[in-house]
Write a protein that holds these residues in place. Structure first.
Motif, PDB file in Angstrom:
ATOM      1  N   ILE A   1       0.710  -1.139  -0.003  1.00 23.07           N
ATOM      2  CA  ILE A   1      -0.045   0.172  -0.134  1.00 23.07           C
ATOM      3  C   ILE A   1       0.976   1.122  -0.030  1.00 23.07           C
ATOM      4  O   ILE A   1       0.571   2.152  -0.617  1.00 23.07           O
ATOM      5  N   GLY A   2       2.008   1.162   0.738  1.00 21.97           N
ATOM      6  CA  GLY A   2       2.738   2.399   0.852  1.00 21.97           C
ATOM      7  C   GLY A   2       3.415   2.395  -0.546  1.00 21.97           C
ATOM      8  O   GLY A   2       3.668   3.651  -0.740  1.00 21.97           O
ATOM      9  N   GLY A   3       3.851   1.395  -1.241  1.00 18.88           N
ATOM     10  CA  GLY A   3       4.387   1.561  -2.592  1.00 18.88           C
ATOM     11  C   GLY A   3       3.717   2.265  -3.363  1.00 18.88           C
ATOM     12  O   GLY A   3       3.786   3.258  -4.409  1.00 18.88           O
ATOM     13  N   LEU A   4       2.317   2.153  -3.623  1.00 16.46           N
ATOM     14  CA  LEU A   4       1.349   2.661  -4.263  1.00 16.46           C
ATOM     15  C   LEU A   4       1.031   4.159  -4.180  1.00 16.46           C
ATOM     16  O   LEU A   4       0.715   4.872  -5.153  1.00 16.46           O
ATOM     17  N   ILE A   5       1.108   4.363  -2.927  1.00 10.61           N
ATOM     18  CA  ILE A   5       0.709   5.773  -2.468  1.00 10.61           C
ATOM     19  C   ILE A   5       2.168   6.432  -3.012  1.00 10.61           C
ATOM     20  O   ILE A   5       2.066   7.538  -3.487  1.00 10.61           O
ATOM     21  N   PHE A   6       3.352   6.108  -2.609  1.00 12.16           N
ATOM     22  CA  PHE A   6       4.533   6.572  -3.119  1.00 12.16           C
ATOM     23  C   PHE A   6       4.534   6.633  -4.655  1.00 12.16           C
ATOM     24  O   PHE A   6       4.978   7.635  -5.211  1.00 12.16           O
ATOM     25  N   SER A   7       3.902   5.755  -5.446  1.00 12.43           N
ATOM     26  CA  SER A   7       4.041   5.755  -6.841  1.00 12.43           C
ATOM     27  C   SER A   7       3.294   6.764  -7.388  1.00 12.43           C
ATOM     28  O   SER A   7       3.505   7.824  -8.360  1.00 12.43           O
ATOM     29  N   PHE A   8       1.959   7.156  -6.826  1.00 10.60           N
ATOM     30  CA  PHE A   8       1.078   8.288  -6.981  1.00 10.60           C
ATOM     31  C   PHE A   8       2.178   9.581  -7.037  1.00 10.60           C
ATOM     32  O   PHE A   8       2.077  10.568  -7.946  1.00 10.60           O
ATOM     33  N   ALA A   9       2.785   9.885  -5.948  1.00  5.72           N
ATOM     34  CA  ALA A   9       3.588  10.898  -5.692  1.00  5.72           C
ATOM     35  C   ALA A   9       4.884  11.009  -6.511  1.00  5.72           C
ATOM     36  O   ALA A   9       5.157  11.976  -7.132  1.00  5.72           O
ATOM     37  N   ALA A  10       5.684   9.785  -6.826  1.00  6.95           N
ATOM     38  CA  ALA A  10       6.736   9.861  -7.853  1.00  6.95           C
ATOM     39  C   ALA A  10       6.348  10.121  -9.098  1.00  6.95           C
ATOM     40  O   ALA A  10       6.932  10.893  -9.859  1.00  6.95           O
ATOM     41  N   ILE A  11       5.170   9.910  -9.633  1.00  9.69           N
ATOM     42  CA  ILE A  11       4.741   9.737 -11.185  1.00  9.69           C
ATOM     43  C   ILE A  11       4.446  11.428 -11.197  1.00  9.69           C
ATOM     44  O   ILE A  11       4.894  12.115 -12.119  1.00  9.69           O
ATOM     45  N   THR A  12       3.754  12.016 -10.032  1.00  8.21           N
ATOM     46  CA  THR A  12       3.516  13.428 -10.388  1.00  8.21           C
ATOM     47  C   THR A  12       4.722  14.171 -10.416  1.00  8.21           C
ATOM     48  O   THR A  12       5.066  15.210 -10.922  1.00  8.21           O
ATOM     49  N   TYR A  13       5.819  13.696  -9.317  1.00  8.83           N
ATOM     50  CA  TYR A  13       6.738  14.571  -9.379  1.00  8.83           C
ATOM     51  C   TYR A  13       7.825  14.495 -10.596  1.00  8.83           C
ATOM     52  O   TYR A  13       8.578  15.157 -10.835  1.00  8.83           O
ATOM     53  N   ILE A  14       7.840  13.271 -11.071  1.00  4.40           N
ATOM     54  CA  ILE A  14       8.775  13.248 -12.527  1.00  4.40           C
ATOM     55  C   ILE A  14       8.189  14.210 -13.549  1.00  4.40           C
ATOM     56  O   ILE A  14       8.988  14.930 -14.114  1.00  4.40           O
ATOM     57  N   LEU A  15       6.954  14.401 -13.413  1.00  2.00           N
ATOM     58  CA  LEU A  15       6.128  15.153 -14.501  1.00  2.00           C
ATOM     59  C   LEU A  15       6.397  16.637 -13.852  1.00  2.00           C
ATOM     60  O   LEU A  15       7.037  17.618 -14.736  1.00  2.00           O
ATOM     61  N   SER A  16       6.420  17.061 -12.686  1.00  2.79           N
ATOM     62  CA  SER A  16       6.829  18.334 -12.187  1.00  2.79           C
ATOM     63  C   SER A  16       8.184  18.710 -12.576  1.00  2.79           C
ATOM     64  O   SER A  16       8.532  20.071 -12.605  1.00  2.79           O
ATOM     65  N   VAL A  17       9.232  17.685 -12.253  1.00  2.96           N
ATOM     66  CA  VAL A  17      10.696  18.245 -12.463  1.00  2.96           C
ATOM     67  C   VAL A  17      10.576  18.680 -13.991  1.00  2.96           C
ATOM     68  O   VAL A  17      11.484  19.654 -14.029  1.00  2.96           O
ATOM     69  N   GLY A  18      10.231  17.977 -14.916  1.00  6.70           N
ATOM     70  CA  GLY A  18      10.177  18.417 -16.099  1.00  6.70           C
ATOM     71  C   GLY A  18       9.461  19.571 -16.508  1.00  6.70           C
ATOM     72  O   GLY A  18      10.100  20.413 -17.473  1.00  6.70           O
ATOM     73  N   ALA A  19       8.508  19.873 -15.979  1.00  6.17           N
ATOM     74  CA  ALA A  19       7.781  21.102 -16.230  1.00  6.17           C
ATOM     75  C   ALA A  19       8.238  22.309 -15.366  1.00  6.17           C
ATOM     76  O   ALA A  19       8.209  23.424 -15.673  1.00  6.17           O
TER      77      ALA A  19
END
Length: 286
Positions: free
Chosen positions: A214-232
């Motif tokens: 469950i913790g990994g799934l929550i982290f994934s949500f944050a990580a995906i949006t962080y990856i997109l935010s770094v680029g933007a």
């Protein structure tokens, strides 16, 4: 849209620490479940978007994921030793200083004098705020103080893993969601090696390890949006705003996990959280 991308990682990373702490288990259980949960989510993302990635970028992204395991294992150990509301401000501050310096000196962010001045002011506000949230009145026993000191030293050493993890995506020729799967592969390989060399093989078959997915799934949500935010938005802006997650995680640690704070500690914590938000706003706007 870019502003929303900066806020979503803060939401995910803010919820993740208290959830993982609530699920429980040893740090080994928690880091294993988190890595496996992240791999599951990344496979789903890969199937959905079929990104293209070079082998060089795959290897570097996997290396970033492996370094994340170093930082996160330190953080999970901190939860166990001193609690979420004590660990998160210190861990956040260490990540903030290291990643911001990498962004400025290696990637050339905050190029103008104005950006440098306000960026420095924002970071200073964040550091002061983080320090205030970590003020403790606990002097009950010498052993408690020794545990706290050892934990702080451990967090300093393991935070280097976060610096690498947060900075590598900016230097890759391939970026965005394409690197999420290789990062998670690196995480799983690293956590397996950690469990093997630390002689914790029984972690693989303990039920609590799998619940921590469950913790990994929550982290994934944050990580995906962080990856997109770094680029933007760039490493500094994306990272600094994402660290507002410390506000949410600290409050949940106090309210939901019932981690005790005296009236003085609570006052300093509230003031510190205000400064953290103010520092993130100053850094982002200017």
């Amino acid at each position: 849209m870019n502003a929303l991308l900066m806020l979503l990682p803060a939401l995910g990373w803010g919820i993740m620490p208290p959830v993982v702490a609530k699920i429980g288990g040893k740090p080994a259980n928690q880091i294993f479940g988190t890595a496996v949960g992240t791999l599951i989510a990344s496979i789903g993302v890969f199937i959905a978007i079929r990104p293209q990635i070079t082998w060089q970028s795959f290897v570097l992204a996997a290396l970033a994921g492996a370094f994340w395991i170093v930082g996160q294992t330190g953080q999970y150990t901190g939860y166990k030793n001193v609690g979420v509301s004590q660990t998160m401000p210190v861990s956040t501050g260490l990540q903030l200083v290291g990643t911001s310096l990498i962004g400025v000196f290696i990637f050339g962010e905050w190029a103008s004098s104005t950006e440098k001045i306000f960026g420095a002011i924002g970071v200073l506000l964040l550091i002061i705020g983080i320090w205030l949230t970590s003020v403790s009145d606990e002097v009950n026993a010498q052993v408690d103080n020794k545990v706290r000191v050892r934990t702080m030293i451990m967090l300093i050493l393991t935070s280097a893993g976060y610096w690498v993890y947060n900075s590598i995506p900016k230097g890759l020729s391939t970026s965005g969601l394409a690197i999420f799967l290789p990062e998670s592969v690196g995480m799983v390989i690293a956590v397996c090696l950690y469990l093997i060399f630390s002689h914790q093989l029984k972690t693989f078959k303990e039920p609590i390890s799998w619940i921590n997915i469950i913790g990994g799934l929550i982290f994934s949500f944050a990580a995906i949006t962080y990856i997109l935010s770094v680029g933007a938005n760039g490493v500094n802006s994306a990272f600094v705003v994402s660290q507002v997650s410390v506000v949410l995680s600290t409050l949940l640690g106090i309210i939901w996990l019932r981690e005790h704070k005296s009236r003085r500690e609570l006052t300093y914590t509230m003031l510190g959280l205000v400064l953290i938000v103010a520092g993130a706003v100053v850094t982002t706007i200017f």
